[in-house]
Design an enzyme around this catalytic site. Sequence first.
Site, PDB file in Angstrom:
ATOM      1  N   ASP A 172       7.411 -21.898  28.229  1.00 28.35           N
ATOM      2  CA  ASP A 172       7.049 -23.285  28.518  1.00 28.35           C
ATOM      3  C   ASP A 172       5.884 -23.770  27.668  1.00 28.35           C
ATOM      4  O   ASP A 172       5.089 -24.598  28.097  1.00 28.35           O
ATOM      5  CB  ASP A 172       6.719 -23.471  30.025  1.00 28.35           C
ATOM      6  N   GLY A 216       6.229 -25.549  25.147  1.00 30.85           N
ATOM      7  CA  GLY A 216       6.632 -26.784  24.481  1.00 30.85           C
ATOM      8  C   GLY A 216       7.327 -26.468  23.165  1.00 30.85           C
ATOM      9  O   GLY A 216       7.211 -27.216  22.193  1.00 30.85           O
ATOM     10  N   LYS A 217       8.067 -25.367  23.164  1.00 32.16           N
ATOM     11  CA  LYS A 217       8.747 -24.940  21.929  1.00 32.16           C
ATOM     12  C   LYS A 217       9.764 -25.975  21.459  1.00 32.16           C
ATOM     13  O   LYS A 217       9.948 -26.169  20.268  1.00 32.16           O
ATOM     14  CB  LYS A 217       9.505 -23.620  22.145  1.00 32.16           C
ATOM     15  N   GLY A 218      10.414 -26.629  22.435  1.00 34.38           N
ATOM     16  CA  GLY A 218      11.495 -27.560  22.094  1.00 34.38           C
ATOM     17  C   GLY A 218      11.037 -28.622  21.111  1.00 34.38           C
ATOM     18  O   GLY A 218      11.705 -28.912  20.128  1.00 34.38           O
ATOM     19  N   GLY A 244      14.585 -23.776  29.190  1.00 33.04           N
ATOM     20  CA  GLY A 244      14.684 -25.217  29.369  1.00 33.04           C
ATOM     21  C   GLY A 244      13.819 -25.875  28.324  1.00 33.04           C
ATOM     22  O   GLY A 244      12.605 -25.843  28.424  1.00 33.04           O
ATOM     23  N   HIS A 245      14.434 -26.407  27.284  1.00 35.19           N
ATOM     24  CA  HIS A 245      13.672 -27.071  26.225  1.00 35.19           C
ATOM     25  C   HIS A 245      13.774 -28.575  26.412  1.00 35.19           C
ATOM     26  O   HIS A 245      14.871 -29.111  26.464  1.00 35.19           O
ATOM     27  CB  HIS A 245      14.234 -26.691  24.846  1.00 35.19           C
ATOM     28  N   ARG A 266      27.455  -1.296  29.073  1.00 30.69           N
ATOM     29  CA  ARG A 266      28.749  -1.412  28.385  1.00 30.69           C
ATOM     30  C   ARG A 266      29.910  -1.795  29.294  1.00 30.69           C
ATOM     31  O   ARG A 266      31.041  -1.405  29.081  1.00 30.69           O
ATOM     32  CB  ARG A 266      29.058  -0.127  27.602  1.00 30.69           C
ATOM     33  N   GLN A 324      12.145 -18.339  26.046  1.00 29.27           N
ATOM     34  CA  GLN A 324      11.093 -17.606  26.760  1.00 29.27           C
ATOM     35  C   GLN A 324       9.947 -17.307  25.780  1.00 29.27           C
ATOM     36  O   GLN A 324       9.688 -18.133  24.930  1.00 29.27           O
ATOM     37  CB  GLN A 324      11.620 -16.316  27.422  1.00 29.27           C
ATOM     38  N   LYS A 328       0.227 -29.620  23.567  1.00 27.86           N
ATOM     39  CA  LYS A 328      -0.378 -30.205  24.776  1.00 27.86           C
ATOM     40  C   LYS A 328      -1.909 -30.238  24.748  1.00 27.86           C
ATOM     41  O   LYS A 328      -2.555 -30.081  25.791  1.00 27.86           O
ATOM     42  CB  LYS A 328       0.139 -29.484  26.022  1.00 27.86           C
ATOM     43  N   ASP A 351      -3.663 -32.764  24.399  1.00 25.02           N
ATOM     44  CA  ASP A 351      -4.055 -33.971  25.130  1.00 25.02           C
ATOM     45  C   ASP A 351      -4.265 -33.704  26.627  1.00 25.02           C
ATOM     46  O   ASP A 351      -4.967 -34.459  27.287  1.00 25.02           O
ATOM     47  CB  ASP A 351      -2.999 -35.065  24.943  1.00 25.02           C
TER      48      ASP A 351
END
Length: 426
Positions: free
Chosen positions: A13, A15-17, A40-41, A142, A224, A331, A333
Amino acid sequence: MPATVVVGTQWGDEGKGKFTDLVAKEMQLVVRYQGGHNAGHTLVVDGETFALQLVPSGILYDHITPVIGNGVVVDPRVLIAEMDTLAAKGVDTSRLRVSGNAHLILPYHQEIDKVSERYLGRNKIGTTKRGIGPAYADKAARVGLRVQDLLDPKIFTEKLQVVLKEKNALLAKVYNQLPVDLDSILAEYLDVCRPRIEPLIADTVNLVHDALEAGQQVLLEGAQATFLDLDHGTYPYVTSSNPVAGGACVGAGIGPRHIDRVIGIAKAYVTRVGAGPFPTELFDEIGDHLVDVGHEYGTNTGRRRRTGWFDAVMLRHAVRLNSLSEVALTKLDVLDDLDTVKVCVAYELDGERFTHLPYHQSVVHKVTPIYEELPGWKTDLSGITERKDLPRQAEDYIAFLEAQLGVPIGLVGVGPGREQFLHFAA
Ligand code: IMP
């Protein structure tokens, strides 16, 4: 042409997206190399929010082929729903390609993820309950089904019959749950999903190599993060794949010599969802402030994230584990209103000082963070588009982090929008 990796450096989380999207602009191929829809991006484009789980970030650019690599675990129902949501927003998803070697998440993986967490009681990991761990466990054992099995209903059915015997015995006898029904899985996966997924299935390893040989730019997109890595994270409070940059080689099918740039994404503070050690965690009103201002609730599960000060000890370790060539800070800010900002520069336990992450988890649980306190900037950064307009104190904070990490900070995020960032390369 060499490839670039984007990797999270904390507990996810970061902010990779947003920065993956920015870097992706210059690429022709974007490959997701591990994880599944536990990711979740979020991207904000022209005020519209796109929340991606499985589909690689490059989907929003017409010139990019987004690829789901062999290292990803795929729930085809989720993938189809995500493609439909994107299509409803006018996004063309026909360029998407999925590795035939990627493993499938099946309904029993989700069941087992939920009930096994219940069994762990107070030791539970706090997984996303998406079936990620059980799907990777089956891959290693397997007995997994792969995306390519969808192409052959006979093979798919035979494999499923065999594996269901064991899974249903486990669900019924150990977990006291109802069995999972073979026919309903066959109907869902072969009748509903297969026609939609089949056109996307590809030999993605050769796709990536052909692109590299043709001089195209390839981005390897991690989900992740470093400290959720199965080998290098805070085990067992980790995910079941290898988000570190080395995982990109395995999960996309390329050798390390193809990678020449590794961008680590770090938040200007730290967050974590789920259980596990977190030395700089805040339990006071500043922690609440970071949650409120940073909207620190999971994109996927809605869970409130734990928050804390920037941890340079962790980050230095992330620099090593990933061979980071640079850091992109997100982030910034969110810290705008604070009078002072703290950075953890070392840990201490029983008189011993640690400047690198101790390997022993019990130590990580007990350490006391040593902080440097810097003046805050008390200025709204969200509208700033050029480095020269940053307040002195914000510049100093970034310079301090760079000195602590020993790698340059190339990009700085000052808001959720696609344009809200500063180029910071020296
Ligand atoms: P799993 O990946 O669902 O097995 O969850 C294992 C751990 O990784 C839990 O602590 C989750 O909260 C965490 N986790 C998994 N995916 C993400 C993510 O995308 N961001 C942040 N944490 C995650």
